[in-house]
Structure formats: C-alpha cells, structure tokens
Enzyme design. Structure first.
Site: not given
Length: 310
Positions: A102, A100
């Site tokens: 963020d 991922d």
C-alpha cells in the site's frame, strides 16, 4: 572507485549537465556515467573530505549521508525534484527484494478503499495515516479499522482492484528486471491477502505475504486472523528469506513508506523509503521522494538497455 552517488530525476523534469557538474564538485575526484538520458546518472568516487569549504567540518571519515546531503544542497534537489542515493558500489545489485504494497507498489491504501464502501473512509484513513506515521501501534490500529468493515461482501474486492487500485509506475519493470537477473522477490504487506494475491501476480513477485481477513458466509467478519503481520513480521520475513537463500545482509533491498516498514528497511542491505512519511524518510538509509519505482533499478546500477519493460 568504491562508492557511487546516483541521481534520478522525477517525472516531468530532466537531469541536466549542470546538476551532474554541481554534484561532482562535492566529490573527491570520480567519474560520471549516464544510466538514462536526462533521467539518471551514476557518480563514482572514493570517499574523502567534502570539497565544499562551506560545509561544516565532518572529520576524515565522512558518512555517506553527509555526501548525500551535500549533493542534495548543491543541486537544490528538492526544488529540482531530483533524488540522490549514496552507497558502496560493492553488492549494489541485490539478490533479494522485499516490498511493501500500500502506497508503495500501489498508489492506494486498500483498507481505506474498503472503508469507502461503508461510508467510513475519512475515519479509517485518519487511523491509517496515524499508524503509518508511527503515532499509533500498528496491530491494534489494524484491528480497529477491520472491525468497521464487518458485513462487507467479499465480492467488493475484485471491484476495488479493477476500479480503484493503480500500480505504481515502474513497479513491474523493477520486479521483472530483478527477476531476470536472478533476484528473489516478495511482496510483504500489513494489508490483506485478498489484495496481495492478485497484485503480486500482476506485478510479477515470486510470493506474497499479508494478513488474512476472516470471511463468513461471503462477508467480512470484522476480524483478521492472528498473529497480525506487522513491523516484526516484515523484519522476520526478510531474515527468513535471506537465510533460506544463503545471502548476506548486503545482498538485500527493501522498500516501504510507513512506520511498520522501518525494521525491515533497517535490516536490509539497502532500505529505501519511497515517497514516505517524514519520520520514515529520515530514518531510512536511502529515500526516493520524487522518482517512480524505476529509481530502484538505477540505484542498483541498471542502465535503460538492461531494464525489462513494463
């Protein structure tokens, strides 16, 4: 030895001999190996009954999570700011890595930073937080937030990247080291390609996948191209890349912090919740609460001498 417990100290603290000794007392035999002086160590063992008589009876087949919890309690891991990951030794060095973006590979939420330019960061950040905790469905929450950005100039993105986005410590070393040892790496985000493109390049990923913001006449239109890349798409990306490369489930590593990462984390050979929301940390097979992203190298058994620097 068939299994390993890896201890990794967070920033500003040291992994000391008493920590290792107390952790070893929870294991049936085994041996310790230093990965990084004062920072990380492997404790190799073969599963058996927990050695601590004060731990509730768990039967002969003790789950790895029980070992992790027993070690964490023995060394007071939360107070000591030491992470504990327990797993089989076999296939611990992964050949496919999905991450991922963020609040994982970077320290910020890009959509919240965009919203700050229209004076709506508190409102958008509140929606982001609820979505990442799993309290709101990801796709409609994303559409709602993107709609608030209508009219922003796309030229703001380079400014945000330069002034507000900071790479998470250890991220470059993690990706570069895994690539140097033959792993394939993919940044897969529920964010936007305007950010994943330059960020994936800066870190060194092979590829990136994310949502596409609609831009009209140089300004954000307040829409995102469909279908939205969310929880299901992250899962599908892992399966696709794994099958394309002829890998088994155990050969894969995934890391994330939010509810839309859970399916991907659950499908990976080792799914790691990184400084994650509570529900995500509880559900994931492994969790890193204190250390930086180098921890994911130590968890794979890499010692300092094998790590490619930042």
């Amino acid at each position: 030895m068939t299994h390993v417990a890896t201890l990794v100290a967070g920033p500003g603290v040291r992994l000391e001999t008493p920590h290792v000794d107390r952790a070893m007392a929870m294991l049936p035999g085994g041996e310790a190996r230093t990965l990084s002086d004062g920072r990380a160590a492997d404790l190799l063992f073969s599963p058996g009954p927990l050695e601590d008589p004060n731990v509730a009876p768990l039967g002969e087949a003790v789950l790895l999570s029980d070992y992790r919890n027993a070690i964490a309690e023995a060394i007071d891991a939360a107070a000591a700011r030491i992470d504990v990951v327990v797993q089989p030794v076999r296939h611990r060095r992964k050949r496919l890595f999905l991450a991922d973006m963020d609040s994982t590979m970077i320290g910020q939420e890009c959509i919240d930073e965009l919203a700050d330019y229209v004076g709506l960061k508190p409102q958008v950040a509140a929606i982001t937080e609820r979505a990442m905790r799993g309290e709101l469905p990801f796709e409609p929450a994303l559409r709602e937030r993107v709609a608030l950005l209508a009219g922003l100039s796309e030229t703001i993105v380079p400014e945000i990247l330069a002034e507000r986005i900071r790479l998470t410590p250890g991220g470059r070393a993690l990706v570069r080291t895994m690539r140097a040892h033959g792993a394939y790496t993919c940044l897969v985000s529920g964010g936007f390609t305007l950010f994943t493109g330059p960020i994936s390049q800066a870190i060194g990923f092979h590829e990136h996948r994310a949502n596409v913001l609609v831009v009209e006449d140089g300004r954000l239109a307040g829409r995102v191209e469909e279908p939205i890349l969310g929880r299901a798409a992250k899962y599908a990306t892992l399966v696709e890349l794994r099958e394309r490369r002829g890998l088994g489930e155990a050969d894969t590593l995934a890391v994330g912090d939010g509810a839309n990462d859970l399916a991907m984390l659950g499908e990976a050979g080792l799914g790691v919740a990184y400084h994650a929301k509570p529900a995500v940390a509880e559900a994931a097979a492994a969790r890193i609460d204190h250390a930086d992203l180098r921890a994911l190298l130590y968890v794979q058994g890499y010692a300092d001498g094998e790590i490619v620097g930042e």
